[in-house]
Design an enzyme around this catalytic site. Structure first.
Site, PDB file in Angstrom:
ATOM      1  N   GLU A  74     -10.758   3.830   3.703  1.00 50.33           N
ATOM      2  CA  GLU A  74      -9.816   4.609   2.900  1.00 50.33           C
ATOM      3  C   GLU A  74     -10.134   4.363   1.431  1.00 50.33           C
ATOM      4  O   GLU A  74     -10.102   3.228   0.955  1.00 50.33           O
ATOM      5  CB  GLU A  74      -8.350   4.233   3.213  1.00 50.33           C
ATOM      6  CG  GLU A  74      -7.930   4.654   4.611  1.00 50.33           C
ATOM      7  CD  GLU A  74      -6.413   4.712   4.821  1.00 50.33           C
ATOM      8  OE1 GLU A  74      -5.678   3.999   4.102  1.00 50.33           O
ATOM      9  OE2 GLU A  74      -5.975   5.476   5.707  1.00 50.33           O
ATOM     10  N   HIS A  98      -3.936  13.765   1.528  1.00 51.92           N
ATOM     11  CA  HIS A  98      -4.198  12.811   2.609  1.00 51.92           C
ATOM     12  C   HIS A  98      -3.034  12.795   3.603  1.00 51.92           C
ATOM     13  O   HIS A  98      -3.249  12.853   4.820  1.00 51.92           O
ATOM     14  CB  HIS A  98      -4.412  11.408   2.023  1.00 51.92           C
ATOM     15  CG  HIS A  98      -4.518  10.330   3.060  1.00 51.92           C
ATOM     16  ND1 HIS A  98      -5.590  10.227   3.919  1.00 51.92           N
ATOM     17  CD2 HIS A  98      -3.674   9.305   3.387  1.00 51.92           C
ATOM     18  CE1 HIS A  98      -5.407   9.185   4.716  1.00 51.92           C
ATOM     19  NE2 HIS A  98      -4.260   8.616   4.421  1.00 51.92           N
ATOM     20  N   THR A 154      -9.274  -5.822   3.675  1.00 45.12           N
ATOM     21  CA  THR A 154      -9.136  -4.846   2.589  1.00 45.12           C
ATOM     22  C   THR A 154     -10.109  -5.314   1.514  1.00 45.12           C
ATOM     23  O   THR A 154     -10.088  -6.492   1.159  1.00 45.12           O
ATOM     24  CB  THR A 154      -7.702  -4.850   2.027  1.00 45.12           C
ATOM     25  OG1 THR A 154      -6.786  -4.571   3.092  1.00 45.12           O
ATOM     26  CG2 THR A 154      -7.529  -3.817   0.924  1.00 45.12           C
ATOM     27  N   GLU A 210     -10.376  12.321   8.064  1.00 41.92           N
ATOM     28  CA  GLU A 210     -10.226  13.666   7.515  1.00 41.92           C
ATOM     29  C   GLU A 210     -11.568  14.388   7.454  1.00 41.92           C
ATOM     30  O   GLU A 210     -11.668  15.559   7.841  1.00 41.92           O
ATOM     31  CB  GLU A 210      -9.628  13.584   6.102  1.00 41.92           C
ATOM     32  CG  GLU A 210      -8.240  12.983   6.055  1.00 41.92           C
ATOM     33  CD  GLU A 210      -7.876  12.521   4.641  1.00 41.92           C
ATOM     34  OE1 GLU A 210      -7.553  13.385   3.815  1.00 41.92           O
ATOM     35  OE2 GLU A 210      -7.924  11.316   4.375  1.00 41.92           O
ATOM     36  N   GLU A 245      -9.323   4.161  -2.155  1.00 45.75           N
ATOM     37  CA  GLU A 245      -8.084   3.958  -2.917  1.00 45.75           C
ATOM     38  C   GLU A 245      -8.404   3.285  -4.248  1.00 45.75           C
ATOM     39  O   GLU A 245      -9.511   2.801  -4.471  1.00 45.75           O
ATOM     40  CB  GLU A 245      -7.116   3.040  -2.135  1.00 45.75           C
ATOM     41  CG  GLU A 245      -6.790   3.515  -0.733  1.00 45.75           C
ATOM     42  CD  GLU A 245      -5.583   2.810  -0.125  1.00 45.75           C
ATOM     43  OE1 GLU A 245      -4.843   2.118  -0.850  1.00 45.75           O
ATOM     44  OE2 GLU A 245      -5.390   2.957   1.102  1.00 45.75           O
ATOM     45  N   ARG A 298      -8.334   3.344  13.396  1.00 43.95           N
ATOM     46  CA  ARG A 298      -7.497   4.511  13.722  1.00 43.95           C
ATOM     47  C   ARG A 298      -6.949   4.479  15.141  1.00 43.95           C
ATOM     48  O   ARG A 298      -5.850   4.969  15.403  1.00 43.95           O
ATOM     49  CB  ARG A 298      -8.295   5.801  13.525  1.00 43.95           C
ATOM     50  CG  ARG A 298      -8.803   6.013  12.114  1.00 43.95           C
ATOM     51  CD  ARG A 298      -7.660   6.139  11.134  1.00 43.95           C
ATOM     52  NE  ARG A 298      -8.156   6.334   9.776  1.00 43.95           N
ATOM     53  CZ  ARG A 298      -7.402   6.193   8.700  1.00 43.95           C
ATOM     54  NH1 ARG A 298      -6.130   5.844   8.800  1.00 43.95           N
ATOM     55  NH2 ARG A 298      -7.924   6.378   7.502  1.00 43.95           N
ATOM     56  N   GLN A 331      -4.220   1.901  15.313  1.00 43.89           N
ATOM     57  CA  GLN A 331      -3.084   2.443  14.555  1.00 43.89           C
ATOM     58  C   GLN A 331      -2.288   3.458  15.372  1.00 43.89           C
ATOM     59  O   GLN A 331      -1.047   3.415  15.403  1.00 43.89           O
ATOM     60  CB  GLN A 331      -3.609   3.106  13.271  1.00 43.89           C
ATOM     61  CG  GLN A 331      -2.524   3.606  12.327  1.00 43.89           C
ATOM     62  CD  GLN A 331      -3.106   4.119  10.996  1.00 43.89           C
ATOM     63  OE1 GLN A 331      -4.310   4.058  10.772  1.00 43.89           O
ATOM     64  NE2 GLN A 331      -2.245   4.616  10.126  1.00 43.89           N
ATOM     65  N   LYS A 346      -4.633  -2.464  10.005  1.00 40.32           N
ATOM     66  CA  LYS A 346      -4.947  -2.616   8.586  1.00 40.32           C
ATOM     67  C   LYS A 346      -5.143  -4.070   8.169  1.00 40.32           C
ATOM     68  O   LYS A 346      -5.641  -4.313   7.076  1.00 40.32           O
ATOM     69  CB  LYS A 346      -3.779  -2.060   7.750  1.00 40.32           C
ATOM     70  CG  LYS A 346      -3.411  -0.628   8.035  1.00 40.32           C
ATOM     71  CD  LYS A 346      -4.280   0.339   7.272  1.00 40.32           C
ATOM     72  CE  LYS A 346      -3.702   1.740   7.314  1.00 40.32           C
ATOM     73  NZ  LYS A 346      -4.435   2.657   6.424  1.00 40.32           N
ATOM     74  N   ASP A 390       0.844  -1.193   0.000  1.00 33.73           N
ATOM     75  CA  ASP A 390       0.000   0.000   0.000  1.00 33.73           C
ATOM     76  C   ASP A 390       0.882   1.247   0.000  1.00 33.73           C
ATOM     77  O   ASP A 390       1.840   1.333   0.774  1.00 33.73           O
ATOM     78  CB  ASP A 390      -0.920  -0.009   1.224  1.00 33.73           C
ATOM     79  CG  ASP A 390      -2.134   0.884   1.027  1.00 33.73           C
ATOM     80  OD1 ASP A 390      -2.462   1.209  -0.135  1.00 33.73           O
ATOM     81  OD2 ASP A 390      -2.752   1.249   2.035  1.00 33.73           O
ATOM     82  N   ASP A 407      -9.296   0.359   1.900  1.00 37.36           N
ATOM     83  CA  ASP A 407      -8.310  -0.080   2.898  1.00 37.36           C
ATOM     84  C   ASP A 407      -8.837   0.262   4.292  1.00 37.36           C
ATOM     85  O   ASP A 407      -8.480   1.262   4.885  1.00 37.36           O
ATOM     86  CB  ASP A 407      -6.992   0.650   2.602  1.00 37.36           C
ATOM     87  CG  ASP A 407      -5.899   0.317   3.602  1.00 37.36           C
ATOM     88  OD1 ASP A 407      -5.899  -0.809   4.121  1.00 37.36           O
ATOM     89  OD2 ASP A 407      -5.057   1.196   3.854  1.00 37.36           O
TER      90      ASP A 407
END
Lengths: 444, 444
Positions: free
Chosen positions: A214, A149, A272, A388, A216, A252, A255, A268, A142, A248
Site C-alpha cells: 500500500e 482507494h 510496515t 486495485e 502511503e 489480502r 484480511q 497488517k 493508519d 503498509d
C-alpha cells in the site's frame, strides 16, 4: 504554519557539490532528518540531515561547536543528535525552524571557507551509513484518506456497498502495530494465517497468497497534546514534524477472513516499511495546494473545516511504486514502476487527520506515526495497491522479465519514491522506501 | 508453565500481619507487582510488591542487600526496582520465579527477626503511595474472547448477523491506543465525536451520550519474540508476565457511526484504565481450569490447539463491576455492583491470544498489553458492559439513590474488582481498577 522564506529560494546553492546536481532528492532547500550510524559499526545511532549524497552527522556537528552561539538552534541540534528524534520532535516548530535555518546557513555556498572546513568533517557519504527508525514510535495509526482507494477496495470486498455512509463525514482511521514498523532496507517474511479458500466455508492455515503493498505517506507527530484536550484544525500542522514514505504491507486473503467486525489485524501487523528520511513541513511549504474535495461533506462538520485547510491544506507530493523480481535483479533490470500518483488527490488532509484523531480527547505524543492510507488517484494507473491494479487479482501485470504478477512473490523487491517539483521552486525528494519479501517461516 | 510449589501452600503465613487477614487481596501467596512512589512526592517511580495493606519497595530492598547473595533473584530485583517493569518483564519466567520465591521467603513468618527488621524498613502503607503504569506499553491490543459478549453486542449492531462466521475459528482482535492507557484513579473526560442521531442520516458533533465500560483483563507480555518468528501455543504462557484488571471505556454512539469498515477508533482511544497490580501467572496457577469451549471450532486449527491448553488453559478469575453516582458518594453509599462473572467463560484462552497474535510473524515486546475483550458470561447478570445489561439502552438500571442509568453520567465512579478463591487454595485478589467520568472538554 510554514510560510515561504529564504530556505525556499530555488536559486540557493550549497558548497556540497552533490546537492546542486539536477534531480537530486536532497538539495539545500530540503534538509530532511533521519537517524543513522556508520554501516556495520557498533556505534550508537544519531540524528543526521541529508545534503546531496552526504549525511551531515548532527552528533559530530553538536560537538564541533559550530552552532554554539545560536541559542535555540544549538539546543535543537543537541536534541536532534540523540539516537532517536523524539526529544527534537517534541520541541515544536520554532525549534525545528531554528535548526533548519542554521543548517541552511552552514551549508549555503557563501559560508566562509573556515566554517565549511569545520562542517566538512561532519559529513559522511550516504553509501557508508545504515539507518534506524527516526523515532521511538509510541503509537501508529493508519487512515484511509483516498476516496478512490476506499471505493476501489470497497467494490471488491462489498460490491453492493463500496463506500460506507460515514466516509465523506470523517477521516476513517484505525490503530496499527507500532512494533513492526521497519526502516527501508529491512526485509520481512511473508506472513501466515487463516484464509478462506474461494468457494469454501471453512478456513485453512496457510502462508499468505495475496500479499500486497500500500503506497502511503507517514506523518510524524511533533509536539503532542494532553489527554482530553483536542487539537484544533488550524493548530494541527504545528503538531506535525514531517512526512516520510510508508508502505503498509497487506495480506489480502488474511484480511478478508478476519476483518469483521473489528478491522484488520494480522493482515497488517507483520511489517510496515518507512523511508529513513523525514521531510519537514517547512521544506514542503512551496507544495501546498487547495483540497480537491470531490463530492465532499467536510464543510458540514465544524471541527474539520477551515479556510486555510481548504485552500492550503493539501500537498502536491508525487509518488510512485514498483517492483523488481529476483530475475530482474539478476539481469540488473531497473524497478518496473506500476503506479504514479500524488498526495493532492487525498480526500482528507493531514491536518484533518490530526484534528479528528484528537477530537475524542485522545493524546498524541512526539514520535507517533500516522499513515495516510493508500493514496490511489482517480485513474487506474494511479492505484496504490496491487489489489486495485490487478482488479482483485484477476488482471495480472506483466514484468519486463516476462513474469506475471497479481500479488507479490517471494524475492520480489518493492520500492517507493516520492518528490515535489514545480516551476519556481526547487525539486525536493524523499529518497526511497524499499524491502524484499522473504519466504514465510511458519511450520505447517 | 507454572506448577504448584511452596508459594501456593494455603497454610503459609507472613510476619506482615495484614497479609493474614481473611479476605485480603494480597496474602503471601499472591505477591503481585506494581510501580509506585510516595504520594505527592517528586521521587522517581519504582517497582513494588503488595503484601497485606503494605507495599514492599523493591528499590529500597535492592539497596538493602537482603538478596545480595541470591544471584538471579538479586538481578531480577534490580530490574524490578526500576521506574517501569519492562526490563524485569523481559527477563522471563525463571527470573520472575526466582524473585517471587526469594520475596516469599523474606516475608514468610519463619523468617529470622533480624531479616524481618531489614525488610520491615522497606515497607510502605498502600494508603501513602500513588501508582504508575506497570510498564511502558509499546503496543496495546484488544481481543474479543467472550462469545457471549460478541453475540450480545452483535445482536444490537447487526440483528441479522450477530456472530460473524470467523468468530469460532480465530480470536478476533484489533490494535488499540497505548498512549491513553491510565492507571486506576486517573479520571478522564467524556469524549466527543460524530454521532448519528436515531432516525437521522446525517451525523452531528456532540459529547458522547452512550458512554459505557467494558469489564476485561489485561495481559502483560514478558519476553517478546523476533519479527517473523511466531510463538507456539505451548510456549505462549512463558511469554506472559501476568494479569491485571482492565476497563476498556467505550463510546457506543461514536462507535456505531465510525466502526465500518476498519473497526473502532475514537470510540475507544480516549481512555483505558488498568489496575496498578499485575498478578503473576505463577500466583494464578491454582486457578487453572479446563476450557468450557461451547460449540467450538478451535480444534480444527492446529496452531490454536493443544491438550494442555484445553485442559489447563482457562483461568477461574472472579470479576465484578459497579458504579457510584455523585449522590451515592455524597451519601457514602457503597459501589452498586451490577455484574459478576468469571474469566473461565472466555471462548479463547490467553495462550491462544498470544499464539494467534504472532502467527503472522508479528513481534510482541516486553510490556505490551493485551486486553481479553469484555468478559461477559452466559447469563445477563454476567454481562460486562452497560450496552448488554441495559439491552442497548432500553432497560435502565436503578441505583440505590433512586437514579436510573442506561449509560454513564458525568461524575459516575466505576470500580472493577477481581479475585480467585476455591477450597484448598489461598484466596488472592487484584485490588481494584477505578476512575470517574469527568465532563467533556470540547468547544461546541
Amino acid at each position: 504554519m510554514s510560510e515561504l522564506n529564504r530556505t525556499h529560494n530555488p536559486l540557493a546553492r550549497s558548497w556540497v557539490a552533490s546537492a546542486n546536481v539536477a534531480g537530486t532528492d536532497f538539495p539545500i532547500q530540503n534538509l530532511p532528518f533521519a537517524v543513522f550510524k556508520p554501516k556495520d559499526s557498533d556505534q550508537d545511532m544519531r540524528g543526521g540531515v541529508a545534503i546531496g549524497d552526504q549525511v551531515l552527522d548532527l552528533k559530530a556537528l553538536a560537538a564541533s561547536g559550530c552552532l554554539a552561539d545560536t541559542g535555540l538552534a544549538q539546543k535543537a541540534l543537541e536534541a536532534a543528535a540523540q539516537p532517536c528524534l523524539n526529544t527534537f520532535m517534541a520541541m515544536g516548530p520554532q525549534a525545528w525552524q531554528a535548526l533548519r535555518h542554521a543548517l541552511f546557513d552552514l551549508l549555503e555556498q557563501s559560508t566562509s571557507p573556515a566554517l565549511q572546513a569545520r562542517v566538512q568533517v561532519c559529513l559522511v557519504s550516504q553509501s557508508l551509513v545504515e539507518y534506524g527508525l527516526p523515532a521511538r514510535i509510541g503509537d501508529y495509526t493508519d487512515f484511509y484518506t483516498s476516496i478512490y482507494h476506499a471505493t476501489n477496495v470497497g467494490k471488491l470486498f462489498r460490491p453492493d456497498n463500496p463506500l460506507m455512509p460515514n466516509y465523506r463525514w470523517l477521516p476513517i482511521g484505525y490503530h496499527g502495530r507500532a512494533s513492526s514498523v521497519l526502516v527501508s532496507g529491512h526485509d520481512f517474511h511473508r506472513p501466515a494465517g487463516q484464509i478462506l479458500p474461494p468457494g469454501q466455508t471453512e478456513p485453512v492455515f496457510s502462508a499468505c497468497k495475496r500479499l500486497d503493498w500500500e503506497l502511503e505517506l507517514g506523518v510524524f507527530i511533533g509536539k503532542g497534546n494532553a489527554l482530553g484536550h483536542a487539537i484544533s484544525l488550524d493548530a494541527a500542522e504545528d503538531h506535525v514534524f514531517g512526512i516520510c514514505l510508508l508502505n503498509d504491507w497487506s495480506a489480502r486473503d488474511i484480511q478478508a477472513w478476519e476483518y469483521q467486525p473489528l478491522g484488520p489485524f494480522l493482515a497488517k501487523n507483520f511489517a510496515t516499511t518507512i523511508s529513513p528520511w523525514v521531510v519537514t513541513m517547512e521544506a514542503l511549504a512551496p507544495y501546498r495546494t487547495a483540497m480537491e474535495r470531490p463530492d465532499h461533506k467536510q464543510d458540514d462538520v465544524a471541527y474539520l473545516k477551515s479556510e486555510h485547510n481548504s485552500q492550503q491544506g493539501a500537498l502536491d507530493i508525487q509518488l510512485r511504486i514498483g517492483l523488481r523480481s529476483e530475475s530482474m535483479r539478476a539481469a540488473k533490470t531497473d524497478t518496473h514502476w506500476v503506479c504514479q500518483t500524488s498526495y493532492r488527490h487525498a480526500y482528507w488532509t493531514l491536518a484533518q487527520m490530526v484534528a479528528h484523531h484528537t477530537v475524542s480527547g485522545c493524546n498524541l505524543q512526539a514520535g507517533d506515526l500516522l499513515g495516510t492510507g493508500t493514496l490511489s488517484g482517480p485513474t487506474l494507473d494511479q492505484a496504490g495497491a496491487l489489489l486495485e491494479l490487478t482488479e482483485g487479482g484477476k488482471v495480472p501485470l506483466t514484468l519486463p522479465d516476462g513474469q506475471q504478477r497479481t500479488f507479490l512473490q517471494d524475492g520480489d523487491d518493492v520500492t517507493m519514491q516520492g518528490w515535489c517539483e514545480k516551476a519556481g521552486a526547487a525539486r525536493i525528494g524523499f529518497g526511497e522506501c524499499r524491502a524484499t519479501v522473504l519466504p514465510a517461516l511458519f511450520q505447517k
